[in-house]
Design an enzyme around this catalytic site. Structure first.
Site, PDB file in Angstrom:
ATOM      1  N   LEU A  27       0.856  -1.175   0.000  1.00 42.69           N
ATOM      2  CA  LEU A  27       0.000   0.000   0.000  1.00 42.69           C
ATOM      3  C   LEU A  27       0.908   1.245   0.000  1.00 42.69           C
ATOM      4  CD1 LEU A  27      -2.894   1.172   0.464  1.00 42.69           C
ATOM      5  CD2 LEU A  27      -2.519   0.887   2.902  1.00 42.69           C
ATOM      6  N   GLY A  57       5.408   8.845  -1.131  1.00 44.35           N
ATOM      7  CA  GLY A  57       4.561   9.989  -0.792  1.00 44.35           C
ATOM      8  C   GLY A  57       3.222   9.600  -0.188  1.00 44.35           C
ATOM      9  N   SER A  83       0.983   7.353   5.954  1.00 44.90           N
ATOM     10  CA  SER A  83      -0.272   7.425   6.724  1.00 44.90           C
ATOM     11  C   SER A  83      -1.420   7.833   5.808  1.00 44.90           C
ATOM     12  CB  SER A  83      -0.137   8.446   7.858  1.00 44.90           C
ATOM     13  OG  SER A  83       0.905   8.066   8.728  1.00 44.90           O
ATOM     14  N   GLY A 108      23.160  -3.001  32.940  1.00 42.73           N
ATOM     15  CA  GLY A 108      24.085  -2.792  31.813  1.00 42.73           C
ATOM     16  C   GLY A 108      24.128  -3.993  30.875  1.00 42.73           C
ATOM     17  N   GLU A 132       1.383  -0.731   9.776  1.00 48.12           N
ATOM     18  CA  GLU A 132      -0.073  -0.945   9.730  1.00 48.12           C
ATOM     19  C   GLU A 132      -0.823   0.166  10.477  1.00 48.12           C
ATOM     20  OE1 GLU A 132      -1.502  -4.818   9.439  1.00 48.12           O
ATOM     21  OE2 GLU A 132       0.470  -5.668   9.000  1.00 48.12           O
ATOM     22  N   GLU A 181      -0.411   7.273  16.179  1.00 45.84           N
ATOM     23  CA  GLU A 181      -1.232   8.481  15.954  1.00 45.84           C
ATOM     24  C   GLU A 181      -2.431   8.139  15.067  1.00 45.84           C
ATOM     25  OE1 GLU A 181       2.200   8.455  15.523  1.00 45.84           O
ATOM     26  OE2 GLU A 181       2.490   9.335  17.502  1.00 45.84           O
TER      27      GLU A 181
END
Ligand SMILES: Cc1cc2nc3c(=O)[nH]c(=O)nc-3n(C[C@H](O)[C@H](O)[C@H](O)COP(=O)(O)OP(=O)(O)OC[C@H]3O[C@@H](n4cnc5c(N)ncnc54)[C@H](O)[C@@H]3O)c2cc1C
Length: 379
Positions: A125, A129, A132, A340, A363, A367
């Site tokens: 997908l 550019g 989201s 540590g 995915e 936000e």
């Protein structure tokens, strides 16, 4: 809502847990360090039915429910988060849309090989550019007689190096933005298709993340998945399920962080006693487990809703948001408990910390999950 696992689900959990401990754990650190895809493990998972766990037997699946699939992804990710996402991206993002939106011919053509793990799938997908803002895709598909001609490039395709079947989104009506994109199934051997940049990543290094280049790729009309210009809906429905896969991956990493911390805190002596005796350590472990269990309840609830055919978009976003943030919290605390040593490659918590971060990004970032949740509450 019944949160107790059925006998069948418990048996599956036992089986996958045993397989992950015996077969995945011994090789996961070395594979991750060497950016090596776990081909043997994936083919064994295929033989066990895990690559097509929640799909009907008639297409070559294991005929189990979605909750079972979630359990399997968590158990696998407990020992290897890379393997967890390979399974999740393949199953949720490729098998699911083909099963849900495909024609009978497409299902018969692709599902038997995918559900058995003989072929691996990848979903594209994202573009340079269009992250989201997934609808901003600039890859185009233009009809030419009986074929679609695809041009453009996709980035960050999980499994892209090994996959033979690609589900991807292209713009078929550019002026219509999200109402003008369509989903296609593209075979790896299509002329004009190639792999570009292979990403070097912070974590999940056994899974490939690549650029896909489409240079006049010619696919038959029958390669369209779902309806013309309805690709955005296909993607959003697909991502609802995918987000639960990532929530389960996050749960697996979180549990690894907690279990390793419990073990270490009993073995590490300071001030003449195990550090587990100190209340500061006990509280961290108590908080980690409480957060993990609450994230798991959200994930299982959304999964049960999916199994029942209910709308679960908001619940999937909540599960993914919570599980990924819990995962980061637990990985961080695990390093704190290891002191540590936790910062060195001698302990696996270092890998969990690197692997955890991606669950807050792909995915849909945290936000974007909050956006999805708020939109349903404010509408
Ligand atoms: C390892 C890896 C594997 C991946 N696998 C796949 C895959 O298999 N297939 C695929 O298609 N993609 C994949 N992705 C892409 C991934 O889903 C995107 O990276 C992610 O959706 C974010 O898009 P972006 O990176 O362009 O960030 P951007 O969208 O540029 O976001 C940058 C920042 O801005 C914030 N932001 C953006 N829009 C808004 C808004 N409206 N409101 C508030 N904040 C906002 C984001 O939350 C983020 O903090 C993968 C990525 C990685 C790193």
């Amino acid at each position: 809502m019944d949160f107790m696992l059925t006998e069948e689900q418990l048996m599956l959990q036992d089986m996958v847990r045993k397989f992950a401990k015996e077969e995945i754990e011994p090789v996961s650190s070395d594979n991750e360090r060497n950016h090596r895809y776990p081909a043997d493990i994936i083919s064994q998972l295929g033989e066990l039915g895990i690559m097509g766990i929640a799909y009907p037997v008639e297409y070559g699946g294991a005929g189990m429910d979605f909750v079972s699939y979630m359990i399997a992804v968590e158990e696998i990710s407990r020992y290897c988060a890379s393997t967890g996402v390979i399974v999740s991206a393949h199953s949720s993002l490729v098998c699911d849309p083909i099963f849900r939106f495909g024609t009978e011919e497409q299902k018969q053509k692709y599902l038997p090989d995918l559900l058995s793990g003989r072929k691996i799938g990848s979903f594209s997908l994202t573009e340079a550019g269009a992250g989201s803002d997934a609808g901003a895709t600039s890859t185009t598909a233009v009809l030419d007689g009986d074929h679609w001609i695809l041009n453009g490039s996709k980035i960050f395709a999980t499994n892209g190096k090994e996959a033979e079947v690609f589900v991807l989104i292209a713009s078929t009506e550019p002026s219509q933005k999200t109402r003008g994109v369509t989903t296609f199934i593209v075979d790896k051997d299509s002329p004009g298709y190639s792999i570009g940049k292979v990403e070097q990543k912070l974590g999940i290094r056994s899974s490939s993340t690549v650029e896909i280049i489409l240079d006049n790729v010619r696919v038959p009309k029958s390669a369209m998945l779902g309806e013309l210009n309805k690709g955005f809906k296909v993607s959003m429905v697909t991502l609802d399920g995918g987000r639960l896969g990532i929530a389960s991956q996050a749960l697996g990493i979180a549990r690894a962080a907690i279990e390793d911390s419990i073990k270490y805190s009993k073995e590490r002596f300071q001030f003449d006693q195990p550090i587990a005796n100190f209340q500061a350590i006990q509280w961290m472990i108590a908080d980690m487990w409480t957060e993990y269990e609450s994230a798991r309840l959200l994930t299982w609830r959304a999964s049960i809703m999916k199994d029942k055919g209910m709308n679960y978009s908001r619940e999937a976003a909540m599960a993914k948001l919570k599980a990924s943030e819990v995962c980061m919290f637990c990985a961080n605390k695990a390093i704190q408990i290891h002191g540590g040593y936790g910062f060195t490659e001698d302990f696996k918590v270092e890998r969990y910390y690197r692997d955890a971060k991606i669950t807050e990004l792909y995915e849909g970032t945290s936000e974007i999950q909050r956006l999805v949740i708020a939109r349903t509450l404010l509408k």
